[in-house]
Motif scaffolding. Structure first.
Motif, PDB file in Angstrom:
ATOM      1  N   LEU A  25       0.813  -1.205   0.000  1.00 63.70           N
ATOM      2  CA  LEU A  25       0.000   0.000   0.000  1.00 63.70           C
ATOM      3  C   LEU A  25       0.855   1.267   0.000  1.00 63.70           C
ATOM      4  CD1 LEU A  25      -2.771  -1.062   2.573  1.00 63.70           C
ATOM      5  CD2 LEU A  25      -2.953  -0.970   0.082  1.00 63.70           C
ATOM      6  N   VAL A  26       2.127   1.137   0.354  1.00 61.77           N
ATOM      7  CA  VAL A  26       3.025   2.288   0.332  1.00 61.77           C
ATOM      8  C   VAL A  26       3.049   2.926  -1.052  1.00 61.77           C
ATOM      9  CG1 VAL A  26       5.456   2.953   0.434  1.00 61.77           C
ATOM     10  CG2 VAL A  26       4.491   1.539   2.227  1.00 61.77           C
ATOM     11  N   ASN A  27       2.958   2.109  -2.090  1.00 61.97           N
ATOM     12  CA  ASN A  27       3.074   2.609  -3.457  1.00 61.97           C
ATOM     13  C   ASN A  27       1.823   3.324  -3.953  1.00 61.97           C
ATOM     14  OD1 ASN A  27       5.693   1.672  -3.913  1.00 61.97           O
ATOM     15  ND2 ASN A  27       4.956  -0.366  -4.440  1.00 61.97           N
ATOM     16  N   VAL A  28       0.686   3.114  -3.292  1.00 68.79           N
ATOM     17  CA  VAL A  28      -0.577   3.647  -3.814  1.00 68.79           C
ATOM     18  C   VAL A  28      -0.579   5.168  -3.879  1.00 68.79           C
ATOM     19  CG1 VAL A  28      -3.066   3.790  -3.453  1.00 68.79           C
ATOM     20  CG2 VAL A  28      -1.886   1.603  -3.141  1.00 68.79           C
ATOM     21  N   PRO A  29      -0.294   5.896  -2.792  1.00 69.58           N
ATOM     22  CA  PRO A  29      -0.310   7.366  -2.906  1.00 69.58           C
ATOM     23  C   PRO A  29       0.789   7.897  -3.818  1.00 69.58           C
ATOM     24  CG  PRO A  29       0.504   6.678  -0.748  1.00 69.58           C
ATOM     25  CD  PRO A  29      -0.035   5.457  -1.407  1.00 69.58           C
ATOM     26  N   ILE A  30       1.936   7.212  -3.865  1.00 75.48           N
ATOM     27  CA  ILE A  30       3.022   7.655  -4.752  1.00 75.48           C
ATOM     28  C   ILE A  30       2.601   7.519  -6.210  1.00 75.48           C
ATOM     29  CG2 ILE A  30       5.414   7.226  -5.431  1.00 75.48           C
ATOM     30  CD1 ILE A  30       5.883   6.163  -2.598  1.00 75.48           C
ATOM     31  N   ALA A  31       2.023   6.373  -6.556  1.00 76.51           N
ATOM     32  CA  ALA A  31       1.585   6.154  -7.938  1.00 76.51           C
ATOM     33  C   ALA A  31       0.463   7.117  -8.319  1.00 76.51           C
ATOM     34  CB  ALA A  31       1.122   4.705  -8.104  1.00 76.51           C
ATOM     35  N   ALA A  32      -0.458   7.367  -7.391  1.00 75.65           N
ATOM     36  CA  ALA A  32      -1.558   8.293  -7.677  1.00 75.65           C
ATOM     37  C   ALA A  32      -1.025   9.704  -7.921  1.00 75.65           C
ATOM     38  CB  ALA A  32      -2.559   8.294  -6.517  1.00 75.65           C
ATOM     39  N   ALA A  33      -0.069  10.131  -7.091  1.00 74.34           N
ATOM     40  CA  ALA A  33       0.508  11.472  -7.265  1.00 74.34           C
ATOM     41  C   ALA A  33       1.268  11.569  -8.586  1.00 74.34           C
ATOM     42  CB  ALA A  33       1.436  11.795  -6.086  1.00 74.34           C
ATOM     43  N   ALA A  34       2.029  10.514  -8.918  1.00 75.38           N
ATOM     44  CA  ALA A  34       2.779  10.519 -10.182  1.00 75.38           C
ATOM     45  C   ALA A  34       1.840  10.579 -11.375  1.00 75.38           C
ATOM     46  CB  ALA A  34       3.670   9.280 -10.265  1.00 75.38           C
ATOM     47  N   LEU A  35       0.720   9.874 -11.291  1.00 78.11           N
ATOM     48  CA  LEU A  35      -0.249   9.879 -12.395  1.00 78.11           C
ATOM     49  C   LEU A  35      -0.854  11.262 -12.583  1.00 78.11           C
ATOM     50  CD1 LEU A  35      -1.802   8.254 -14.510  1.00 78.11           C
ATOM     51  CD2 LEU A  35      -3.479   7.693 -12.750  1.00 78.11           C
ATOM     52  N   LEU A  36      -1.231  11.901 -11.473  1.00 77.75           N
ATOM     53  CA  LEU A  36      -1.832  13.234 -11.554  1.00 77.75           C
ATOM     54  C   LEU A  36      -0.840  14.259 -12.103  1.00 77.75           C
ATOM     55  CD1 LEU A  36      -3.851  13.302  -8.204  1.00 77.75           C
ATOM     56  CD2 LEU A  36      -4.759  13.115 -10.523  1.00 77.75           C
ATOM     57  N   ARG A  38      -0.719  16.325 -16.031  1.00 76.82           N
ATOM     58  CA  ARG A  38      -0.606  17.781 -16.161  1.00 76.82           C
ATOM     59  C   ARG A  38       0.711  18.209 -16.809  1.00 76.82           C
ATOM     60  NH1 ARG A  38      -3.993  20.896 -12.994  1.00 76.82           N
ATOM     61  NH2 ARG A  38      -2.377  22.510 -12.855  1.00 76.82           N
ATOM     62  N   ALA A  39       1.789  17.467 -16.549  1.00 76.42           N
ATOM     63  CA  ALA A  39       3.118  17.950 -16.923  1.00 76.42           C
ATOM     64  C   ALA A  39       3.695  17.294 -18.173  1.00 76.42           C
ATOM     65  CB  ALA A  39       4.089  17.751 -15.755  1.00 76.42           C
ATOM     66  N   VAL A  40       3.311  16.065 -18.482  1.00 77.84           N
ATOM     67  CA  VAL A  40       3.907  15.350 -19.617  1.00 77.84           C
ATOM     68  C   VAL A  40       3.078  15.604 -20.867  1.00 77.84           C
ATOM     69  CG1 VAL A  40       4.589  13.109 -20.528  1.00 77.84           C
ATOM     70  CG2 VAL A  40       4.826  13.578 -18.093  1.00 77.84           C
ATOM     71  N   PRO A  41       3.666  16.184 -21.912  1.00 76.42           N
ATOM     72  CA  PRO A  41       2.882  16.464 -23.124  1.00 76.42           C
ATOM     73  C   PRO A  41       2.466  15.187 -23.828  1.00 76.42           C
ATOM     74  CG  PRO A  41       5.227  16.899 -23.495  1.00 76.42           C
ATOM     75  CD  PRO A  41       5.067  16.626 -22.030  1.00 76.42           C
ATOM     76  N   ASP A  42       1.297  15.229 -24.416  1.00 73.97           N
ATOM     77  CA  ASP A  42       0.803  14.076 -25.166  1.00 73.97           C
ATOM     78  C   ASP A  42       1.566  13.972 -26.483  1.00 73.97           C
ATOM     79  OD1 ASP A  42      -0.716  11.940 -25.943  1.00 73.97           O
ATOM     80  OD2 ASP A  42      -2.344  13.162 -26.738  1.00 73.97           O
ATOM     81  N   SER A  43       1.886  12.766 -26.883  1.00 71.40           N
ATOM     82  CA  SER A  43       2.579  12.558 -28.157  1.00 71.40           C
ATOM     83  C   SER A  43       2.066  11.267 -28.779  1.00 71.40           C
ATOM     84  CB  SER A  43       4.097  12.486 -27.945  1.00 71.40           C
ATOM     85  OG  SER A  43       4.431  11.402 -27.111  1.00 71.40           O
ATOM     86  N   ARG A  44       1.955  11.289 -30.083  1.00 71.51           N
ATOM     87  CA  ARG A  44       1.463  10.117 -30.816  1.00 71.51           C
ATOM     88  C   ARG A  44       2.331   9.882 -32.041  1.00 71.51           C
ATOM     89  NH1 ARG A  44      -3.812   8.655 -29.346  1.00 71.51           N
ATOM     90  NH2 ARG A  44      -4.799  10.120 -27.909  1.00 71.51           N
ATOM     91  N   ALA A  45       2.667   8.644 -32.282  1.00 68.23           N
ATOM     92  CA  ALA A  45       3.438   8.301 -33.470  1.00 68.23           C
ATOM     93  C   ALA A  45       2.515   8.259 -34.679  1.00 68.23           C
ATOM     94  CB  ALA A  45       4.122   6.950 -33.286  1.00 68.23           C
ATOM     95  N   GLU A  46       3.023   8.746 -35.801  1.00 67.86           N
ATOM     96  CA  GLU A  46       2.224   8.690 -37.021  1.00 67.86           C
ATOM     97  C   GLU A  46       1.986   7.249 -37.447  1.00 67.86           C
ATOM     98  OE1 GLU A  46       4.038  11.002 -40.046  1.00 67.86           O
ATOM     99  OE2 GLU A  46       3.877  12.903 -38.949  1.00 67.86           O
TER     100      GLU A  46
END
Length: 322
Positions: free
Chosen positions: A20-31, A35-43
């Motif tokens: 359960l230690v990883n749950v809040p860390i993973a949730a924070a990283a996802l949020l 917000r911070a990582v730009p979306d990118s898609r390969a053609e």
């Protein structure tokens, strides 16, 4: 936190609550990532390497499962057969990846990437780092809880000194690289080895009943400082050697080496430790495990010296500018 969760025994989950230690860390990283990582898609999105993934997973399982469970079960026939199958699955995986790359596909692990001397040399450095780390933590947890009789919470509190130096040491890596280049890994290995020696001497000179968290703290502080630099610098060196166009494959490769070696450390160093306990006792078995890790650190120091002497590794154009 892990010790506190295990001691709390939430809903009867026991040691499983540690995850359960990883749950809040993973949730924070996802949020933050949204917000911070730009979306990118390969053609032209690459297709998944299903066959390569299955073969690679099979090879790792065939190697790690018998190493982890074979000793405890008396090395039954299935464990021997799996060990024999591991190199065959590895060869099949290599063949599939080479064929996929020649055909312009998207292999799980690009063989040409491993032919890059800088990539190969940096990844080799990960072997003693992660095998030693997981093997040490496995044996140390058993020493604390079964040997010294600590509860989960006290055992968790005992290793806090390692974290107190590991985190700030990892944050100093950019400055250390600018000053020493890849040789920072050599110096980190020396600090780590001194920490292991202090722990071994503490075990040797202190009676079992007098081994307190405070007595173990000096060695753990030094180990944490060395590990903090090693863990962060491994990724810096490895990814600096990867061509920018293949950064995704390089990132996956470095993470795979890390996770595989963590499992291998428990399977090998952990099995050695448990196998020695009946003959030399828990103290002697743990000192032997520390000696094995010390040998790995010596190899790490020599390997990092060689890597630092390669072109572009020690100057500002090497990992210091990555």
């Amino acid at each position: 936190l892990g010790g506190a969760l295990v001691a709390a025994d939430l809903a009867g989950t026991g040691w499983r609550a540690v995850f359960l230690v990883n749950v809040p860390i993973a949730a924070a990283a996802l949020l933050v990532g949204v917000r911070a990582v730009p979306d990118s898609r390969a053609e032209r999105p690459a297709r998944s390497d299903v066959l390569g993934t299955v073969l690679f997973a099979g090879a790792l399982t065939a190697l790690l499962l018998p190493l982890t469970e074979g000793r405890a079960t008396g090395w039954p026939l299935w464990s021997v057969l799996l060990l024999a199958a591991a190199p065959l699955l590895g060869l099949a995986f290599t063949g599939v990846e080479r064929r996929a790359e020649r055909g312009g596909g998207s292999p799980l692990l690009s063989p040409s990437l491993l032919r890059e001397p800088g990539v190969r040399g940096s990844l080799v450095l990960g072997l003693p780092i992660f095998i030693g780390f997981s093997g040490f933590m496995f044996g140390f947890a058993i020493v604390l809880q079964q040997g010294l009789g600590y509860g989960a919470l006290k055992a968790g509190l005992t290793v806090i000194p390692m974290g107190l130096t590991q985190v700030p040491a990892s944050m100093l890596v950019p400055r250390l690289v600018r000053r020493w280049g890849a040789r920072a890994m050599t110096r980190a290995a020396v600090v780590h080895a001194v920490g292991l020696a202090v722990l071994a001497l503490t075990l040797l000179w202190t009676s079992w009943s007098d081994l307190s968290p405070l007595a173990l703290a000096p060695g753990l502080l030094l180990c944490g400082a060395g590990q903090g630099v090693q863990l962060a610098l491994y990724y810096r060196l490895a990814l600096a050697a990867v061509p920018a166009a293949r950064a995704g494959a390089g990132g996956g490769l470095t993470a795979t080496v890390q996770q595989s070696c963590l499992a291998l450390g428990v399977a090998t160093v952990g099995s050695l430790f448990l196998g020695l306990v009946p003959d030399v006792g828990m103290r002697g078995a743990f000192e032997a495990a520390l000696a094995v890790q010390g040998v790995g650190l010596a190899a790490l120091a020599l390997g990092s010296v060689r890597l630092a002497s390669s072109p572009g590794r020690g100057g500002p154009s090497g990992p210091g500018s990555a």
